[in-house]
Design an enzyme around this catalytic site. Structure first.
Site, mmCIF file in Angstrom:
data_model
loop_
_atom_site.group_PDB
_atom_site.id
_atom_site.type_symbol
_atom_site.label_atom_id
_atom_site.label_comp_id
_atom_site.label_asym_id
_atom_site.label_seq_id
_atom_site.Cartn_x
_atom_site.Cartn_y
_atom_site.Cartn_z
ATOM 1 N N LYS A 84 0.776 4.686 6.648
ATOM 2 C CA LYS A 84 0.096 5.472 5.605
ATOM 3 C C LYS A 84 0.592 6.906 5.678
ATOM 4 O O LYS A 84 1.263 7.317 6.614
ATOM 5 C CB LYS A 84 -1.431 5.467 5.800
ATOM 6 C CG LYS A 84 -2.080 4.106 5.932
ATOM 7 C CD LYS A 84 -2.133 3.347 4.645
ATOM 8 C CE LYS A 84 -2.849 2.009 4.856
ATOM 9 N NZ LYS A 84 -2.711 1.121 3.746
ATOM 10 N N SER A 136 0.797 -1.225 0.000
ATOM 11 C CA SER A 136 0.000 0.000 0.000
ATOM 12 C C SER A 136 0.832 1.279 0.000
ATOM 13 O O SER A 136 0.315 2.344 -0.305
ATOM 14 C CB SER A 136 -0.961 0.021 1.183
ATOM 15 O OG SER A 136 -0.276 0.238 2.390
#
Length: 159
Positions: free
Chosen positions: A64, A28
């Site tokens: 993230k 990700s």
């Protein structure tokens, strides 16, 4: 021998309390991070938009990019272009823009004491665009990623 044990104990204490060492899992955050890389975070909630943060989601540790803070308005268009408080976000770290897995209505206001985060690999990342993760609460945040230590060929400050 006692000195070695004391030094080791201090090193473990520092790593646990102030500088956690984390391993990247999944894709990700590509191209910024690849699976298996090892990074160092600084504990605390002192970070700016664009910083990469680590946080707990259930019993997993996720990494993230912090996009918007409490009270900010986030809008993501069909082509993946992100706007925060009406201004287009400059995202030189992306290889491609994508709306990705998204089940929320935009524009969206980030709730108080929450943070909106996105993975750099937008087409595969499950992040604040999905109700599965949503916005991250301050108490979930481990810290800001400040340094990559493995592999040695990629050692340094992440982009």
């Amino acid at each position: 021998m006692a000195a070695l044990i004391i030094v080791a104990a201090i090193a473990v204490l520092v790593a646990t309390l102030w500088l956690p060492v984390l391993q990247i899992y999944g894709s990700s955050m590509t191209p910024t991070f690849k699976e298996g890389q090892i990074v160092v975070a600084v504990k605390g909630s002192s970070f700016e938009e664009g910083d990469i943060i680590a946080f707990y989601y259930g019993n997993k540790l996720l990494v993230k990019r912090y996009i918007a803070g409490p009270g900010s308005w986030v809008d993501i268009k069909e082509d993946g272009t992100v706007y925060v408080d009406g201004a287009e976000l400059s995202e030189p770290y992306l290889m491609e823009k994508a709306l990705g897995e998204c089940d929320m209505e935009f524009p969206y206001q980030v709730p108080e004491d929450r943070y909106f985060v996105l993975g750099d690999h937008r087409s595969t990342s499950v992040d604040s665009r999905s109700s599965a993760i949503g916005c991250v609460a301050e108490e979930q945040i481990v810290g800001r990623i400040v340094f990559r230590i493995w592999p040695l060929t990629k050692i340094g400050i992440p982009g």
